[in-house]
Write a protein that holds these residues in place. Structure first.
Motif, PDB file in Angstrom:
ATOM      1  N   VAL A  24     154.695  -5.215 106.347  1.00  0.00           N
ATOM      2  CA  VAL A  24     154.340  -3.942 106.787  1.00  0.00           C
ATOM      3  C   VAL A  24     154.922  -3.650 108.197  1.00  0.00           C
ATOM      4  N   GLU A  81     151.545  -7.830 109.337  1.00  0.00           N
ATOM      5  CA  GLU A  81     151.952  -6.271 109.739  1.00  0.00           C
ATOM      6  C   GLU A  81     152.204  -6.306 111.161  1.00  0.00           C
ATOM      7  N   TRP A 110     158.967 -17.662 100.947  1.00  0.00           N
ATOM      8  CA  TRP A 110     157.843 -16.486 101.074  1.00  0.00           C
ATOM      9  C   TRP A 110     157.525 -16.098  99.820  1.00  0.00           C
ATOM     10  N   ARG A 121     152.174 -17.455 102.029  1.00  0.00           N
ATOM     11  CA  ARG A 121     151.660 -16.514 100.939  1.00  0.00           C
ATOM     12  C   ARG A 121     150.871 -15.500 101.740  1.00  0.00           C
ATOM     13  N   ASN A 122     151.442 -14.546 102.515  1.00  0.00           N
ATOM     14  CA  ASN A 122     150.595 -13.965 103.326  1.00  0.00           C
ATOM     15  C   ASN A 122     150.789 -12.350 103.360  1.00  0.00           C
ATOM     16  N   ARG A 123     150.164 -11.772 104.114  1.00  0.00           N
ATOM     17  CA  ARG A 123     150.250 -10.281 104.491  1.00  0.00           C
ATOM     18  C   ARG A 123     150.532 -10.216 106.041  1.00  0.00           C
ATOM     19  N   ASN A 138     155.324 -13.650  97.189  1.00  0.00           N
ATOM     20  CA  ASN A 138     154.044 -12.817  97.158  1.00  0.00           C
ATOM     21  C   ASN A 138     153.730 -12.283  98.521  1.00  0.00           C
ATOM     22  N   CYS A 139     154.395 -12.320  99.436  1.00  0.00           N
ATOM     23  CA  CYS A 139     154.062 -11.823 100.610  1.00  0.00           C
ATOM     24  C   CYS A 139     154.451 -10.247 100.683  1.00  0.00           C
ATOM     25  N   GLU A 140     153.665  -9.849 101.843  1.00  0.00           N
ATOM     26  CA  GLU A 140     153.636  -8.201 102.021  1.00  0.00           C
ATOM     27  C   GLU A 140     154.106  -8.028 103.565  1.00  0.00           C
ATOM     28  N   CYS A 196     158.338 -10.438  96.979  1.00  0.00           N
ATOM     29  CA  CYS A 196     157.989  -9.965  98.310  1.00  0.00           C
ATOM     30  C   CYS A 196     158.176  -8.405  98.340  1.00  0.00           C
ATOM     31  N   THR A 197     157.486  -7.747  99.312  1.00  0.00           N
ATOM     32  CA  THR A 197     157.588  -6.393  99.524  1.00  0.00           C
ATOM     33  C   THR A 197     157.516  -6.063 100.827  1.00  0.00           C
TER      34      THR A 197
END
Length: 196
Positions: free
Chosen positions: A36, A16, A30, A12-14, A32-34, A53-54
């Motif tokens: 980028v 990049e 995974w 559950r992380n972001r 609610n992970c983002e 996820c996005t």
């Protein structure tokens, strides 16, 4: 250790600017992970589940996703060339795509009801036997996309272009088209149609 390769099963992380090309990340969850600017190119994400996820500015080209699940996944400005969605987990299968390149992707027999494709390139993408009921192709390029035995009921093609859909081979009840793109339904008849 790269947090992306952390051996824990649930994330559950972001993330990049992570480069994961050709990595094997089997059977992870995974939530609610983002993601980028992540590079998944050629990687194996088989058995992974991505829940709400996005993905923004990511490269998924040639990524393997056998039995992977995507629930309410949002892809924006992603490269997804040659991705075979037909082998995904059919019980966790819902997406939206915005400004993505999905050329040569395979959605064979997929349930894409109410899926939104906005400003996407879908060149030679396979939608054979897919259920696209109430899906939206908003300003999408469908040149070479294949629609055979597809359910296109209430599907919105009003701003789509370069499609070739045979009405005798697909279910089109209450599909939406504009007067300027109706030629995409008539190509099989080889008519000379002039627009005024």
């Amino acid at each position: 250790m790269n947090s992306f390769i952390d051996p824990s099963i649930e994330h559950r992380n972001r993330f990049e600017d992570v480069f994961i090309a050709e990595e094997d990340l089997d059977h992870r969850v995974w939530i609610n992970c983002e993601f980028v600017r992540c590079n998944f190119r050629g990687s194996d994400l088989s058995g992974n589940n991505f829940i709400e996820c996005t993905f923004t500015d990511c490269d998924f080209s040639e990524t393997r996703i056998t039995d992977a699940g995507f629930r309410d996944a949002v892809f924006s400005n992603c490269k997804m060339n040659d991705v075979d969605f037909s082998v995904c987990n059919t019980f966790i299968f819902s997406f939206s795509f915005n400004e993505c390149v999905l050329d040569h992707a395979n959605f064979f027999n997929g349930n894409l009801t109410k899926t939104t494709f906005k400003n996407c390139s879908l060149l030679h993408t396979n939608f054979e036997e897919a259920d696209l009921s109430e899906a939206i192709f908003d300003h999408c390029d469908l040149d070479g996309a294949r629609f055979v035995d597809s359910i296109l009921e209430k599907t919105d093609f009003r701003t789509a272009h370069n499609f070739n859909i045979d009405p005798t081979l697909n279910r089109l009840k209450r599909s939406k088209f504009s007067g300027t793109n109706l030629t995409g339904l008539l190509r099989r008849y080889k008519l000379d149609i002039e627009s005024n």
